[in-house]
Design a protein around this motif. Sequence first.
Motif, PDB file in Angstrom:
ATOM      1  N   ALA A 113       0.840  -1.238   0.139  1.00 24.14           N
ATOM      2  CA  ALA A 113       0.085  -0.061   0.148  1.00 24.14           C
ATOM      3  C   ALA A 113       0.928   1.306  -0.149  1.00 24.14           C
ATOM      4  CB  ALA A 113      -0.840   0.065   1.281  1.00 24.14           C
ATOM      5  N   ASP A 114       2.183   1.080   0.747  1.00 21.39           N
ATOM      6  CA  ASP A 114       2.930   2.456   0.719  1.00 21.39           C
ATOM      7  C   ASP A 114       3.732   2.751  -0.804  1.00 21.39           C
ATOM      8  OD1 ASP A 114       2.451   2.814   3.448  1.00 21.39           O
ATOM      9  OD2 ASP A 114       4.178   1.923   4.039  1.00 21.39           O
ATOM     10  N   GLN A 115       3.937   1.781  -1.445  1.00 17.71           N
ATOM     11  CA  GLN A 115       4.421   1.884  -2.821  1.00 17.71           C
ATOM     12  C   GLN A 115       3.341   2.527  -3.697  1.00 17.71           C
ATOM     13  OE1 GLN A 115       5.894  -2.311  -3.199  1.00 17.71           O
ATOM     14  NE2 GLN A 115       7.964  -1.619  -3.118  1.00 17.71           N
ATOM     15  N   ILE A 116       2.047   1.894  -3.584  1.00 16.36           N
ATOM     16  CA  ILE A 116       1.068   2.156  -4.461  1.00 16.36           C
ATOM     17  C   ILE A 116       0.910   3.684  -4.012  1.00 16.36           C
ATOM     18  CG2 ILE A 116      -1.535   1.840  -4.729  1.00 16.36           C
ATOM     19  CD1 ILE A 116      -1.048  -0.990  -4.576  1.00 16.36           C
ATOM     20  N   HIS A 117       0.694   4.036  -2.758  1.00 16.46           N
ATOM     21  CA  HIS A 117       0.486   5.538  -2.338  1.00 16.46           C
ATOM     22  C   HIS A 117       1.468   6.518  -2.762  1.00 16.46           C
ATOM     23  CE1 HIS A 117      -0.024   8.770   0.227  1.00 16.46           C
ATOM     24  NE2 HIS A 117      -1.174   8.304   0.871  1.00 16.46           N
ATOM     25  N   VAL A 143      -8.000  17.615  -5.950  1.00 16.39           N
ATOM     26  CA  VAL A 143      -7.919  16.438  -5.152  1.00 16.39           C
ATOM     27  C   VAL A 143      -9.059  16.710  -3.813  1.00 16.39           C
ATOM     28  CG1 VAL A 143      -6.661  14.667  -3.559  1.00 16.39           C
ATOM     29  CG2 VAL A 143      -5.567  15.734  -5.938  1.00 16.39           C
ATOM     30  N   ASP A 144     -10.104  15.811  -3.844  1.00 21.83           N
ATOM     31  CA  ASP A 144     -10.915  16.037  -2.812  1.00 21.83           C
ATOM     32  C   ASP A 144     -10.833  15.069  -1.867  1.00 21.83           C
ATOM     33  OD1 ASP A 144     -11.764  18.415  -3.730  1.00 21.83           O
ATOM     34  OD2 ASP A 144     -13.157  17.594  -5.073  1.00 21.83           O
ATOM     35  N   LEU A 145      -9.835  14.467  -1.473  1.00 20.80           N
ATOM     36  CA  LEU A 145      -9.448  13.542  -0.468  1.00 20.80           C
ATOM     37  C   LEU A 145      -8.518  13.725   0.566  1.00 20.80           C
ATOM     38  CD1 LEU A 145      -8.851  10.297  -3.119  1.00 20.80           C
ATOM     39  CD2 LEU A 145     -10.824  10.778  -1.610  1.00 20.80           C
ATOM     40  N   ARG A 191      -6.940   9.252   1.196  1.00 23.30           N
ATOM     41  CA  ARG A 191      -5.708   8.781   0.141  1.00 23.30           C
ATOM     42  C   ARG A 191      -5.185   7.492   0.449  1.00 23.30           C
ATOM     43  NH1 ARG A 191      -1.820  13.573  -1.399  1.00 23.30           N
ATOM     44  NH2 ARG A 191      -3.169  15.313  -1.704  1.00 23.30           N
ATOM     45  N   ARG A 192      -5.005   7.002   1.756  1.00 23.41           N
ATOM     46  CA  ARG A 192      -4.314   5.758   2.085  1.00 23.41           C
ATOM     47  C   ARG A 192      -5.299   4.554   1.948  1.00 23.41           C
ATOM     48  NH1 ARG A 192       0.443   5.761   4.246  1.00 23.41           N
ATOM     49  NH2 ARG A 192       1.520   7.400   4.895  1.00 23.41           N
ATOM     50  N   LEU A 235      -9.307  13.576  -7.980  1.00 21.27           N
ATOM     51  CA  LEU A 235      -9.399  12.636  -7.523  1.00 21.27           C
ATOM     52  C   LEU A 235     -10.313  12.938  -6.002  1.00 21.27           C
ATOM     53  CD1 LEU A 235      -6.100  10.822  -6.772  1.00 21.27           C
ATOM     54  CD2 LEU A 235      -7.702  10.012  -8.288  1.00 21.27           C
ATOM     55  N   ASN A 236     -11.357  11.924  -6.071  1.00 24.83           N
ATOM     56  CA  ASN A 236     -12.405  12.043  -4.967  1.00 24.83           C
ATOM     57  C   ASN A 236     -12.923  10.782  -4.799  1.00 24.83           C
ATOM     58  OD1 ASN A 236     -14.605  11.444  -6.914  1.00 24.83           O
ATOM     59  ND2 ASN A 236     -14.552  13.531  -7.584  1.00 24.83           N
ATOM     60  N   ARG A 237     -14.049  10.545  -3.946  1.00 24.34           N
ATOM     61  CA  ARG A 237     -14.397   9.165  -3.295  1.00 24.34           C
ATOM     62  C   ARG A 237     -14.963   8.464  -4.687  1.00 24.34           C
ATOM     63  NH1 ARG A 237     -13.764   6.876   1.220  1.00 24.34           N
ATOM     64  NH2 ARG A 237     -15.393   5.678   0.789  1.00 24.34           N
ATOM     65  N   LYS A 238     -15.331   8.839  -5.673  1.00 17.44           N
ATOM     66  CA  LYS A 238     -15.695   7.994  -7.084  1.00 17.44           C
ATOM     67  C   LYS A 238     -14.548   7.454  -7.328  1.00 17.44           C
ATOM     68  CE  LYS A 238     -19.605  11.054  -8.078  1.00 17.44           C
ATOM     69  NZ  LYS A 238     -20.170  11.785  -9.252  1.00 17.44           N
ATOM     70  N   ALA A 239     -13.343   7.551  -7.095  1.00 18.82           N
ATOM     71  CA  ALA A 239     -12.139   7.070  -7.737  1.00 18.82           C
ATOM     72  C   ALA A 239     -12.042   5.600  -7.090  1.00 18.82           C
ATOM     73  CB  ALA A 239     -10.901   7.746  -7.098  1.00 18.82           C
ATOM     74  N   PHE A 240     -12.752   5.398  -6.034  1.00 23.93           N
ATOM     75  CA  PHE A 240     -12.492   3.916  -5.438  1.00 23.93           C
ATOM     76  C   PHE A 240     -13.334   2.853  -6.515  1.00 23.93           C
ATOM     77  CE2 PHE A 240     -11.853   6.054  -1.590  1.00 23.93           C
ATOM     78  CZ  PHE A 240     -11.310   5.287  -1.025  1.00 23.93           C
TER      79      PHE A 240
END
Length: 550
Positions: free
Chosen positions: A159-163, A179-181, A186-187, A215-220
Amino acid sequence: MKYHGIDAQFANLVKARFPFVYIPTWEEDRALQMIYDVAENTEFFQSGREVYVWSQTTGIRKKGEAGKKNETVHPSAAIDFAEKTEENMILVLKDFHVFFGTGNRAPDYALIRRLRDYLSNSRSTGTYMKTIVFLSPVLVLPEDMQKEITVLEFPLPTADQIHSVMDDLIETNADVIQVDLDESERRSLAKAALGLTLQEAENAFSKAMVELKGLNRKAFQTVMEEKNQVIRKTGILEFIKSDLSLEDIGGLENLKKWLLKRKDSWSERAAFYHLPAPKGVLITGVPGCGKSLTAKAMSAIWELPLLKMDMGRIFSGVVGSSEENMRKAIATAEAVAPSILWIDEIEKGFASGGEATGDGGTSARVFASFLTWMQEKESPVFVIATANNIRTLPPELLRKGRFDEIFFVDLPTFSERKKIFELHIRKKICSCRAGENFVITEELLEHLARISEGFVGAEIEQVIYNALYEAFFEKRKVLPEDIEQAVAMTIPLSVTQKEQIKELREWANIRAVAATAKEDLKQYQVSEQARKEDKEGDINTSRGGRLLDF
């Protein structure tokens, strides 16, 4: 940079003078960087190691070296280079699996023999420490060299590498995106991308930035779509999207309560209770009673991806590929963990433990690898297996330690049939124009439940469809009489397979937990005729399964 200890594992193999190491991974660049880091790290090697990389397009190159392909493009020339070079070295051979035999391509036996000769020569004249690394996207081992080659699993990014990749993208495009996170979100987004390669994660984040202008919640959702792509490409697992809930299942309250109590048991909150992640459940019972529906509903309730394993795809026709297919399926399920792995009709793939199937022991080996994984898995992958004929399953699959519990789903009780009728009438009749004036009363539900003694949930659903077809044919609205007539015209499974269901109940009576709640079983009603038939060995009143109050 640490890779979950993979760098230390690789360094130990090199220091122990392992001659051949095989790293199966799609992330060629990241694996190469790990090898470079290990070779240059003085904590691992005082004098370091020289790294050479070979490919069929360029021949042998050092790190950062450019130019046209040279005289070492032939694979034998690469082995000659390793044999003649007088220095401590690591030689990386890219895509060497094509010479070991893959797909319809036969193994290059002369080249395999050349590798074995190199091994013999290096042992007799082993002045220098040399390791050959096979770096390929798929694992293909020639039988002649399975004892000589060590396989090193290369983990997917953390997760750290992806972050870190996400942060780089945000920083690079800071002028054009919003960015609305917050940092916590973000994590969470980085954790949601676990199971993807760095390239796939970067693609998912880039796509989200383009579609959302940031980026916002829809990015999930975009990340989940990318995971769906990964799963679909395997050709073995199927991503099942479900919007069902446990309320869509009539009855089975005991099983529902068990599942609800284990929701979020893979979360950090569960660590306060020292709770291990649940392994899974095996659900057996009468066909059509909601076993598969439960798997789909559980995915929605637990908010986890549901992956369906097709046993027919596992056992493909290519020799040796079945074991690889199982390994790939398990690796994919673990990559997207926490997840739910659904194996429908597991008895079709693992009946009798894969013995005596005439396939040269392939089924037995696949079964053994699955058993080992079930017993030792640490990743939060919850396995839900369904079986209609559990008597054919080997006992080693059913013992404690593989599954947390075995549930038996019997014919719906009187109370459960009422709930099932209400669900289907409300969902299929009352929601359409032909049933807008249809009134659901307690008297109607009790009457329908009474006349449908012995019906399974799937048969009740079909009864509702038949009633709709009757009204459709006569171009009128649906009437309660249509449902009654459809019930009368249906011969249930409890009649056509009476003997098989009786045997299944006898097996489950002392070996499984009843999925139906105790209070529903007490309300079970049968007609006087059914009671008479029960004395002659009928199936209607001998309820299978231990009753536990969860």
